[in-house]
Design a protein around this motif. Structure first.
Motif, short mmCIF file in Angstrom:
data_model
loop_
_atom_site.label_atom_id
_atom_site.label_comp_id
_atom_site.label_asym_id
_atom_site.label_seq_id
_atom_site.Cartn_x
_atom_site.Cartn_y
_atom_site.Cartn_z
N THR A 150 -15.28 -15.52 0.86
CA THR A 150 -16.41 -16.09 1.89
C THR A 150 -17.73 -16.25 1.08
OG1 THR A 150 -15.41 -15.10 3.68
CG2 THR A 150 -17.73 -15.38 3.82
N LEU A 151 -18.17 -15.13 0.31
CA LEU A 151 -19.43 -15.13 -0.46
C LEU A 151 -19.65 -16.50 -1.25
CD1 LEU A 151 -22.40 -13.70 -0.49
CD2 LEU A 151 -21.33 -12.25 -2.31
N ALA A 152 -18.47 -16.41 -2.04
CA ALA A 152 -18.23 -17.30 -3.07
C ALA A 152 -18.44 -18.94 -2.41
CB ALA A 152 -16.80 -17.30 -4.19
N ARG A 153 -17.76 -18.95 -1.47
CA ARG A 153 -17.73 -20.42 -0.69
C ARG A 153 -19.19 -20.53 -0.19
NH1 ARG A 153 -17.67 -21.43 4.44
NH2 ARG A 153 -16.93 -19.38 5.06
N CYS A 154 -19.74 -19.70 0.37
CA CYS A 154 -20.88 -19.82 1.05
C CYS A 154 -22.10 -20.04 0.02
CB CYS A 154 -21.44 -18.82 2.03
SG CYS A 154 -20.42 -19.07 3.70
N ALA A 155 -21.98 -19.32 -0.99
CA ALA A 155 -23.12 -19.49 -1.99
C ALA A 155 -22.90 -20.82 -3.14
CB ALA A 155 -23.06 -17.88 -2.98
N GLY A 156 -21.83 -21.18 -3.12
CA GLY A 156 -21.28 -22.23 -4.11
C GLY A 156 -21.54 -23.76 -3.69
N TYR A 157 -20.80 -24.58 -4.35
CA TYR A 157 -21.13 -26.11 -4.10
C TYR A 157 -20.94 -26.48 -2.66
CZ TYR A 157 -16.20 -27.19 -4.11
OH TYR A 157 -14.78 -27.14 -3.81
N ARG A 158 -20.10 -25.82 -1.86
CA ARG A 158 -19.96 -26.15 -0.64
C ARG A 158 -20.81 -25.55 0.35
NH1 ARG A 158 -13.59 -24.60 0.34
NH2 ARG A 158 -14.32 -22.98 -1.17
N GLY A 159 -21.81 -24.57 -0.17
CA GLY A 159 -22.76 -23.94 0.81
C GLY A 159 -24.02 -24.06 0.06
N MET A 160 -24.35 -22.99 -0.49
CA MET A 160 -25.86 -22.92 -0.72
C MET A 160 -26.28 -23.63 -1.83
SD MET A 160 -28.03 -19.45 -1.55
CE MET A 160 -27.00 -19.06 -2.85
#
Length: 307
Positions: A150-160
């Motif tokens: 979850t943290l990787a997704r939300c911090a990555g190119y799909r998120g932040m």
């Protein structure tokens, strides 16, 4: 939507309890300031930014959702610190001249103004990687894999990261309210969503039951709506706020000729959107049977915040 004041004192006390616990653990998780060797300068820069204070909103949400799901809030402390590390890394990079080019953060000089651009870049990288190491050290939690994902997704190119890309590519082009929402859902809401979901994971929310899935969906909705309300209020404060209260420069979007909700819609319409998204966040809390008073009070306080 009417502003509520009942329970405000207890909300402030709980905020302070959460903040103190998070900052105490952050201090322990960071390399000691007296560390010698080639990494000493970068760890000093990491400490400078991470321990500079701030609202600690995202870690508070981790702890609040952990408690909301039935466990002691202390069970979420490692997750809370990991989210704050990612948030601080994003602020360090956001202030760099190649991004938003800001010299002031949390009431003092931005990291790159003190340590130089290269060291600030490395300090951000150090905090990002330390965040995932911190999750791996969390004791007695059953959803570490989900927290990492979850943290990787939300911090990555799909998120932040994706939201920041929209911000950069929008410079000089036509900006619409729809594009602003897309940018802010990534740049701001995604990490707040991660904090809420990670709090549910720390609270051992079942992920395969109907009730568990309903609560995880509601936590994500709450985080997305709160993130938009928080960011749009930030736009209002950037236009009308007091730099001394905010601890950062105001008028930066106008100075860089960047469009935001205020420049696009006007301050009154922007504040109406804050109210709308705040109500959406409050409605999402209805999926939780336990006492949601703290989160409701915290949410409402963001509508009127001046800093």
């Amino acid at each position: 939507m009417t502003e509520r004041t009942e329970g405000a004192a207890s909300m402030a006390e709980l905020c302070e309890t959460y903040r103190e616990a998070v900052e105490e653990l952050l201090e322990k998780l960071l390399p000691p300031p007296e560390q010698d060797g080639p990494a000493a300068r970068v760890t000093e820069a990491m400490r400078y930014s991470l321990l500079a204070g701030g609202k600690r909103l995202r870690p508070m949400l981790v702890l609040a959702f952990c408690a909301l799901c039935g466990r002691e809030w202390q069970q979420g402390l490692y997750y809370a610190c990991a989210v704050e590390m990612v948030h601080t890394y994003s602020l360090i990079h956001d202030d760099l001249p190649c991004m938003d080019d800001d010299d002031l953060r949390r009431g003092r000089a931005a990291c790159h103004k003190v340590y130089g651009e290269a060291m600030a870049l490395l300090a951000g990288d150090g905090l990002l990687t330390l965040a995932f190491e911190t999750i791996s050290r969390c004791p007695n939690v059953v959803h570490d894999f989900l927290a990492v994902r979850t943290l990787a997704r939300c911090a990555g190119y799909r998120g932040m990261v994706g939201g920041q890309c929209v911000d950069l590519t929008a410079d000089g082009g036509e900006v619409t309210a729809s594009l602003l929402e897309q940018m802010d859902r990534g740049k701001t809401s995604a990490l707040i969503e991660a904090a809420c979901l990670m709090g549910c994971y720390a609270g051992a929310t079942p992920t395969h039951t109907r009730t568990g899935k309903k609560r995880l969906t509601a936590a994500a909705r709450y985080g997305q709506a709160l993130g938009l309300a928080f960011q749009i209020r930030d736009d209002v404060l950037d236009a009308l706020g007091d730099p001394e209260k905010l601890g950062k420069n105001t008028g930066m979007d106008s100075a860089h000729q960047k469009r935001n909700y205020v420049t696009l819609l006007g301050a009154d319409a922007a504040q109406e959107l804050v109210e709308k998204y705040t109500q959406e966040a409050l409605d999402a809390l209805g999926a939780f049977p336990r006492n949601t008073e703290f989160l409701r009070e915290l949410t409402l306080s963001l509508v009127r915040r001046e800093s």
